[in-house]
Design a protein around this motif. Structure first.
Motif, PDB file in Angstrom:
ATOM      1  N   THR A 168       8.681   5.562   4.658  1.00 30.24           N
ATOM      2  CA  THR A 168       8.646   5.703   6.367  1.00 30.24           C
ATOM      3  C   THR A 168       9.011   6.792   6.933  1.00 30.24           C
ATOM      4  N   SER A 169       9.233   8.392   6.481  1.00 29.22           N
ATOM      5  CA  SER A 169       9.353  10.155   7.831  1.00 29.22           C
ATOM      6  C   SER A 169       7.384   9.738   6.578  1.00 29.22           C
ATOM      7  N   ASP A 170       7.024   9.205   5.987  1.00 27.66           N
ATOM      8  CA  ASP A 170       5.772   9.785   5.910  1.00 27.66           C
ATOM      9  C   ASP A 170       5.065   8.896   6.917  1.00 27.66           C
ATOM     10  N   LEU A 171       4.960   7.334   7.363  1.00 25.71           N
ATOM     11  CA  LEU A 171       4.595   6.388   7.520  1.00 25.71           C
ATOM     12  C   LEU A 171       4.583   7.325   9.553  1.00 25.71           C
ATOM     13  N   THR A 172       5.803   7.354   9.813  1.00 24.05           N
ATOM     14  CA  THR A 172       6.033   8.224  11.398  1.00 24.05           C
ATOM     15  C   THR A 172       5.241   8.985  11.693  1.00 24.05           C
ATOM     16  N   GLY A 173       5.471  10.660  10.063  1.00 26.57           N
ATOM     17  CA  GLY A 173       4.196  11.398  10.783  1.00 26.57           C
ATOM     18  C   GLY A 173       2.329  11.331  10.735  1.00 26.57           C
ATOM     19  N   MET A 174       2.166  10.147  10.114  1.00 27.09           N
ATOM     20  CA  MET A 174       1.176   9.821   9.896  1.00 27.09           C
ATOM     21  C   MET A 174       0.006   9.274  11.051  1.00 27.09           C
TER      22      MET A 174
ATOM     23  N   ARG B  57       1.400  -1.164   0.171  1.00 28.09           N
ATOM     24  CA  ARG B  57       0.405  -0.273  -0.041  1.00 28.09           C
ATOM     25  C   ARG B  57       1.197   0.813   0.291  1.00 28.09           C
ATOM     26  N   MET B  58       2.167   1.364   1.040  1.00 26.50           N
ATOM     27  CA  MET B  58       3.165   2.434   0.872  1.00 26.50           C
ATOM     28  C   MET B  58       3.230   2.793  -0.966  1.00 26.50           C
ATOM     29  N   ASN B  59       3.434   1.761  -1.485  1.00 29.55           N
ATOM     30  CA  ASN B  59       4.268   1.307  -2.565  1.00 29.55           C
ATOM     31  C   ASN B  59       2.391   2.423  -4.068  1.00 29.55           C
ATOM     32  N   LEU B  60       2.008   2.005  -3.517  1.00 30.13           N
ATOM     33  CA  LEU B  60       1.266   2.627  -4.535  1.00 30.13           C
ATOM     34  C   LEU B  60       0.846   3.873  -4.134  1.00 30.13           C
ATOM     35  N   LEU B  61       0.788   4.344  -2.860  1.00 26.48           N
ATOM     36  CA  LEU B  61       0.701   5.575  -2.566  1.00 26.48           C
ATOM     37  C   LEU B  61       1.816   6.589  -2.244  1.00 26.48           C
ATOM     38  N   GLN B  62       3.107   5.771  -2.827  1.00 29.38           N
ATOM     39  CA  GLN B  62       3.882   6.602  -2.956  1.00 29.38           C
ATOM     40  C   GLN B  62       4.704   7.568  -1.894  1.00 29.38           C
ATOM     41  N   LEU B  63       4.831   6.363  -0.465  1.00 29.93           N
ATOM     42  CA  LEU B  63       4.947   6.728   0.686  1.00 29.93           C
ATOM     43  C   LEU B  63       6.102   6.267   1.500  1.00 29.93           C
TER      44      LEU B  63
ATOM     45  N   LEU C 239       8.788  -2.456   8.101  1.00 28.42           N
ATOM     46  CA  LEU C 239       8.645  -3.189   7.129  1.00 28.42           C
ATOM     47  C   LEU C 239       9.160  -4.310   6.534  1.00 28.42           C
ATOM     48  N   SER C 240      10.278  -4.639   7.649  1.00 26.99           N
ATOM     49  CA  SER C 240      12.361  -5.585   7.101  1.00 26.99           C
ATOM     50  C   SER C 240      11.441  -6.609   7.874  1.00 26.99           C
ATOM     51  N   GLY C 241      10.269  -7.325   8.418  1.00 27.68           N
ATOM     52  CA  GLY C 241       9.935  -8.118   9.309  1.00 27.68           C
ATOM     53  C   GLY C 241      10.539  -8.683  10.329  1.00 27.68           C
ATOM     54  N   ALA C 242      10.701  -7.326  10.787  1.00 31.80           N
ATOM     55  CA  ALA C 242      11.979  -8.174  11.734  1.00 31.80           C
ATOM     56  C   ALA C 242      11.439  -7.496  12.790  1.00 31.80           C
ATOM     57  N   GLN C 243      10.281  -7.158  13.289  1.00 31.42           N
ATOM     58  CA  GLN C 243       9.693  -7.356  14.264  1.00 31.42           C
ATOM     59  C   GLN C 243       8.362  -6.787  14.086  1.00 31.42           C
ATOM     60  N   ASP C 244       6.944  -7.409  14.666  1.00 29.72           N
ATOM     61  CA  ASP C 244       5.680  -7.109  14.643  1.00 29.72           C
ATOM     62  C   ASP C 244       5.361  -5.642  16.177  1.00 29.72           C
ATOM     63  N   LEU C 245       4.234  -5.351  15.372  1.00 27.66           N
ATOM     64  CA  LEU C 245       3.447  -3.641  16.054  1.00 27.66           C
ATOM     65  C   LEU C 245       2.963  -4.583  16.935  1.00 27.66           C
ATOM     66  N   SER C 246       2.553  -3.818  17.835  1.00 27.29           N
ATOM     67  CA  SER C 246       0.530  -4.312  18.651  1.00 27.29           C
ATOM     68  C   SER C 246      -0.314  -4.326  18.082  1.00 27.29           C
ATOM     69  N   ARG C 247      -1.174  -4.771  18.541  1.00 25.61           N
ATOM     70  CA  ARG C 247      -2.495  -5.035  18.359  1.00 25.61           C
ATOM     71  C   ARG C 247      -2.767  -3.277  17.779  1.00 25.61           C
ATOM     72  N   ASP C 248      -2.483  -2.289  18.618  1.00 25.18           N
ATOM     73  CA  ASP C 248      -3.194  -1.206  18.196  1.00 25.18           C
ATOM     74  C   ASP C 248      -2.380  -0.312  17.631  1.00 25.18           C
ATOM     75  N   LYS C 249      -1.139   0.158  17.342  1.00 26.93           N
ATOM     76  CA  LYS C 249      -0.387   0.210  16.288  1.00 26.93           C
ATOM     77  C   LYS C 249      -0.589  -0.278  15.107  1.00 26.93           C
ATOM     78  N   LEU C 250      -0.765  -2.313  14.784  1.00 29.62           N
ATOM     79  CA  LEU C 250      -0.789  -2.220  13.233  1.00 29.62           C
ATOM     80  C   LEU C 250      -2.490  -2.057  13.050  1.00 29.62           C
ATOM     81  N   ALA C 251      -3.665  -1.805  14.292  1.00 29.30           N
ATOM     82  CA  ALA C 251      -4.468  -1.570  13.275  1.00 29.30           C
ATOM     83  C   ALA C 251      -4.859   0.171  13.414  1.00 29.30           C
ATOM     84  N   LYS C 252      -3.931   1.143  13.740  1.00 28.16           N
ATOM     85  CA  LYS C 252      -3.829   2.615  13.673  1.00 28.16           C
ATOM     86  C   LYS C 252      -3.140   2.583  12.056  1.00 28.16           C
ATOM     87  N   LEU C 253      -2.693   1.718  11.993  1.00 29.19           N
ATOM     88  CA  LEU C 253      -1.502   2.301  10.371  1.00 29.19           C
ATOM     89  C   LEU C 253      -2.301   1.582   9.422  1.00 29.19           C
TER      90      LEU C 253
END
Length: 252
Positions: A206-212, A198-204, A224-238
């Motif tokens: 990582t900096s854009d994502l942190t701001g959002m 989706r980031m690729n489609l929206l041309q975003l 994004l590298s697959g090295a670490q999962d996000l918490s449920r709440d953070k993933l839902a927000k993303l």
């Protein structure tokens, strides 16, 4: 709203592994996109409507039929976008060969459109179909039986209500849907792959994502590298910020 013939997606991914993320993302989002767009009953056309979707970046074309009365989509085929373009070019050439004297002409026409009076109606998303299931244990349905039922259901697609053909179609759909939901094998897809697409489609970036989202840039990069999962709440927000309509439960 059902979607059947999902085996075509599994088969296509097997022959074209690079389509995995785009097709599986489309499949997971289908119930919340096309799967919710059932036209009101009083606006339905008889029989089947044909349509297509271009998942992800548009590299692939998923063709399907919609049987409004059966409240079911049926995938009819998947192809590469370049294959579709070649097919359309060949069709155009065939028409030009058949009608060599036909020429293109551009005509300007002024049209005045008067909107019709508003019509009030209520969209009902609950199925109104009374399903009569065949007396076969869905848990013990074999692959051969599934394929036979899917083939027959495809033949019956578009049958009119209150006919034996329509009743047979309705009786076949639950076991087909159950088999595809519980028995078909699909490769894995991870939340970070869906987000990256989706980031690729929206041309975003990582900096854009942190701001959002307010997430730390290092946290986003690790995710994004697959090295670490996000918490449920953070993933839902993303997912919400990226307009990804897949429930969290489908990604954990």
């Amino acid at each position: 709203m059902k979607l059947i013939a999902r085996n075509k997606i599994a088969d296509f991914i097997e022959t074209c592994p690079e389509s995995r993320v785009e097709l599986l993302t489309w499949l997971k989002e289908f119930p919340y996109n096309e799967g919710m767009h059932l036209p009101p009953k009083n606006m339905a056309y008889p029989g089947c409507l044909s349509g297509s979707s271009r998942p992800g970046r548009g590299d692939y074309l998923v063709n399907y039929l919609l049987d409004h009365d059966a409240e079911t989509y049926c995938i009819t085929g998947i192809m590469l976008d370049e294959q579709y373009r070649v097919m359309m070019e060949q069709a155009t050439e065939a028409i030009q060969e058949r009608y060599p004297d036909v020429s293109h002409k551009t005509t300007k026409v002024e049209v005045i459109i008067e909107p019709p009076p508003p019509v009030e109606y209520v969209l009902e998303f609950e199925s109104s179909i009374l399903i009569k299931e065949l007396s076969v244990d869905k848990d013990h349905l074999t692959k051969e039986e599934y394929e036979e039922r899917l083939k027959r259901a495809t033949e019956l697609f578009g049958a009119r209500p209150n006919t034996e053909a329509f009743d047979e179609l309705i009786s076949l759909l639950p076991s087909i849907d159950y088999y595809e939901t519980n028995r078909l094998k699909f490769p894995s897809i991870f939340a970070f792959e869906i987000v990256a697409l989706r980031m690729n489609l929206l041309q975003l970036n990582t900096s854009d994502l942190t701001g959002m989202t307010g997430l730390a840039e290092e946290e986003v990069q690790l995710f994004l590298s697959g090295a670490q999962d996000l918490s449920r709440d953070k993933l839902a927000k993303l997912l919400s910020r990226l307009f990804i309509k897949i429930p969290i439960a489908d990604l954990l």
